[in-house]
Scaffold this active site. Structure first.
Site, short mmCIF file in Angstrom:
data_model
loop_
_atom_site.label_atom_id
_atom_site.label_comp_id
_atom_site.label_asym_id
_atom_site.label_seq_id
_atom_site.Cartn_x
_atom_site.Cartn_y
_atom_site.Cartn_z
N ASP A 81 0.82 -1.21 0.00
CA ASP A 81 0.00 0.00 0.00
C ASP A 81 0.86 1.26 0.00
OD1 ASP A 81 -2.31 -1.47 -0.07
OD2 ASP A 81 -2.67 -1.37 2.09
N ALA A 83 -5.02 5.71 11.27
CA ALA A 83 -6.14 6.15 12.11
C ALA A 83 -6.77 4.98 12.87
CB ALA A 83 -7.19 6.86 11.26
#
Lengths: 294, 294, 294, 294
Positions: D75, D192
């Site tokens: 990613d 997050a």
């Protein structure tokens, strides 16, 4: 069997619910009998095994026939057997059905290793239980005991309960929540962990009080000494009664106005591990700590 | 002053940063001198007070002139003074500036109550510190000590660090995170609480290891015995160095490949409370537990 | 009353449970009648007020007599009245009893400000509801609707439930938990917040699915579009039935094997605020964001 | 290659850091050239591949030679390539190195499936980015853009920062914390999530603001519309400067007194998935949802 094994007389336990439990029990029985151990089945367990093969002994007489209980199954099976082991002052060894448990850490296929433990290559770890007594005025009218946790929750689903918590006669707080978990170190990796509680190392003499969905967001888990006397008052403002449950297996009712006294049971469970047992190894495996994100 | 007060010779400390600290120090000084106590100011504190009024004593000589340190300020001021109190084997009493602290629980306006404490109406509570030693090979090259916590974090902001954690020579886990907090019970209501750690009652001999933003979501806070020897290896795969900081006040560098040995400091802080002090009262007040939602 | 107020005909509602509700209702009634508004009481509310003074109208006929419902009480009272407001296509204004609510944001003492709102100085905010339909095979046999949330939980306390969740015909996950909260933005600051869910701004067209004490620790809250069709299958492996409840006020049973279809109700609640209303002001006040630690 | 593939001209990207990236790039290159596609390497990528085989094109000219970017890696590699894809208005397809990513969901061994995507069997999903502009007075002096998140944090490690947050010119709160994450749905499963933020479905037009270790425990994650204009003031009371970083890859300095304006970048990333892609399948696999406890 060596001349003087640590445990010569073995009691086997297991619950019918799970696949493979009885196959493992029979295999274990035959292996140990063949090696010269005196093996009996706990009576309820025996009922599910072919009767000609086994000696069945009532659970409250196991200490007369046995030196140790071996329980086959998951952690739930060991929780169930723990009460018997304590009542009979017997140590307990947990054998899983191929999937590691926090409490059942012996693999069923490694029979020689199980025998090694019986021959004295073991580590005995005391694990304490919590006892919750329901008090009407000053009198205890009912109790439950749990190796993992005691949970207080409303008798009617989807109600919050209000309680006042005292520890050693000091006021802690008034709590409005879905319930309250009081967990031992053993139970800190079970239900309390789902509720946001910390992991408590088993050697700690401590309990975690974990409020369930508290109305006040700052009502965070608190860890206190396991020698604490926790007294919980089910306030009169509650619109339904409550329950105290232990290990998800036993429960007693608490009426509005009753109090619950929670404290450490004096006799611990004597949990037996092989010498190479490591608590942290189990933690890593069960919580998938080596597997990247999540 | 009664004929034989528990603490007859008083050292005053406080930091200039906060408003009102010096007014309170002077008021306290004058009140105690008036009552017959022998009062000195710690030297750095004295520099901010009008010099003709005060006797200034260097912080490393306070035990020669004083029986107790009274620190005026917030919890940060007490954290700062704690190291001196331990080095000088002196007990410490915290006086806040009107806003309750976890550690500074005496209100500055209640001078008679402060005097009561000095006269013997007190409870002494030992609070242990953590010591973190940076090891190069086997040699300790630097250390920090904290009453609240030791934090390991990367030397460069916004990096994760990888470390391997051992406790008592057993492997716990490899951790990838923004950092790691190791908190004492005293520190469990400070930084570690913001990080999701549990509240540890001060009488517990335990520390909480709280991973900061761990990559693996199941890396939850773990509470272990304060007698544990925690050894943390800063893996060679890290792209920057690390720091160990104590109480947010002192820090030392840790190079990639170094290890950090964290353990309990043998001498505890002797924290003095009035007799009616209740830990849970402070907790309720500081965490706004009586204020409904939130 | 000005010549053309926005709302000329007023229906008053409130529940008897809380102190002060009826005093405020009477005060409001007298003030508005005096100013020339046509004021009625919802019938159940009227029963608790002295009968000679009031016109009582059944809740399902309020749209014939009124342009707006004013509800006096806490957020629970507004949740109760919301269903009537939607059925009658009426907007609703919430007046608290002196303590700010998330939904009842008008202070009862500021009567001129309430009149200002009625005269057109208001902001209308649509707030959507969730509808949960219990499906047997493909047929809906029961439903509940909630402004805050729909909760699925076991019919027997202290059981976990297993469900399979589909969203828009895509498999999301199998979940083992104490229950599941599906919250609207309105409900995101209520029960779901205690369960670890995020705060969703009311203008978002989104719902938060918050697993309650999930067995798998990585089962974290998920926010999806409020236009999603959520289909939840109560697996056959469950050992007890389940309930779907809405806003903690209504509930329906779900038998093992049934499915629950949860989706947005098409008609929103028309929530009326004064022009100076700020969602974030309410959030700050209710969550004590200005009060330091906790 | 079919007569009219959806994407006929391919640009390949990858970063040298990870093992296996270049092998996969070469394999992919040869396979696609063999099938008749026009294949180039992004220039920096090309430098690590044997030069005689490849056509290298500067990243800011890729739109002249290519219809799509295929990035090989994790990613992080896709985050790096995303900025180029947006600047060049090119769609992007992520191929992992054998381990599923949230963004790189194609397996490198399934070359025919990659070709299927190029031939038109794909689903294009827009993923928005956040742009953070540092304002001195009213003028933007620097900016960063992130597909995952923008993070504000202190320039010096182990400091808290104080900021005031406004959304659409309404005051939200003053926050004291280790930092603040503002995450897109794409980033909601990245940093997050470690910080306690919710998972946001990618189709949501929303961002999550996640305070990092907030001093006030009730400062919980808030989800607001992605069309919000978030303005953050770095208060003058801060003792050090701050940084805004994007995707952990780029950062800019923020001086005390500056403000940061965070808003949605107008052009989204065009993320390409195979037709059988399911967001929830990826979520289940990455978060180990099927693996029991943890």
């Amino acid at each position: 069997m060596p001349p003087n094994p640590a445990f010569k007389r073995i009691a086997l336990m297991g619950r019918q619910r799970q696949n493979g439990t009885y196959d493992t029990l029979i295999t274990l029985h035959d292996y140990l009998v063949d090696k010269g151990y005196a093996v009996v089945f706990e009576k309820e367990t025996a009922e599910h095994v072919s009767p000609q093969k086994v000696n069945a002994v009532a659970s409250d007489e196991l200490s007369q026939t046995s030196d140790i209980i071996i329980v086959v199954g998951g952690d739930g099976s060991l929780l169930h057997a723990a009460q018997i082991a304590i009542d009979q002052s017997l140590p307990i060894l947990g054998v899983n059905r191929g999937r590691l448990g926090f409490l059942t850490d012996m693999h069923p296929n490694n029979l020689p290793k199980i025998e090694e433990v019986l021959n004295g290559h073991y580590h005995e770890e005391p694990r304490f239980l919590l006892r919750a007594e329901v008090l009407k005025k000053e009198e205890a009218v009912a109790y439950v005991e749990g190796l993992n946790e005691v949970v207080l929750f409303p008798s009617d689903v989807a109600h919050m309960i209000d309680f006042d918590i005292m520890i050693n006669q000091q006021s802690v707080c008034s709590l409005r929540a879905d319930g309250l978990i009081i967990a031992t170190p053993t139970g800190s990796t079970a239900y309390a962990l789902s509720g946001g509680g910390p992991i408590l190392h088993p050697e700690l003499n401590a309990v975690a009080m974990v409020p369930m969905f508290p109305h006040t967001l700052t009502n965070r888990p608190i860890v206190v000494s396991a020698d604490s006397h926790i007294l919980i008052n089910i306030s009169h403002q509650n619109t339904c009664d409550a329950y105290a449950s232990a290990d998800g297996q036993r429960r007693v009712q608490i009426e509005v106005g009753d109090r619950v006294h929670i404290h450490k049971k004096s006799a611990p469970l004597r949990l037996i591990h092989p010498l190479d047992y490591s608590y942290f190894d189990t933690l890593r495996a069960k919580l998938h700590w080596q597997k990247g994100h999540a």
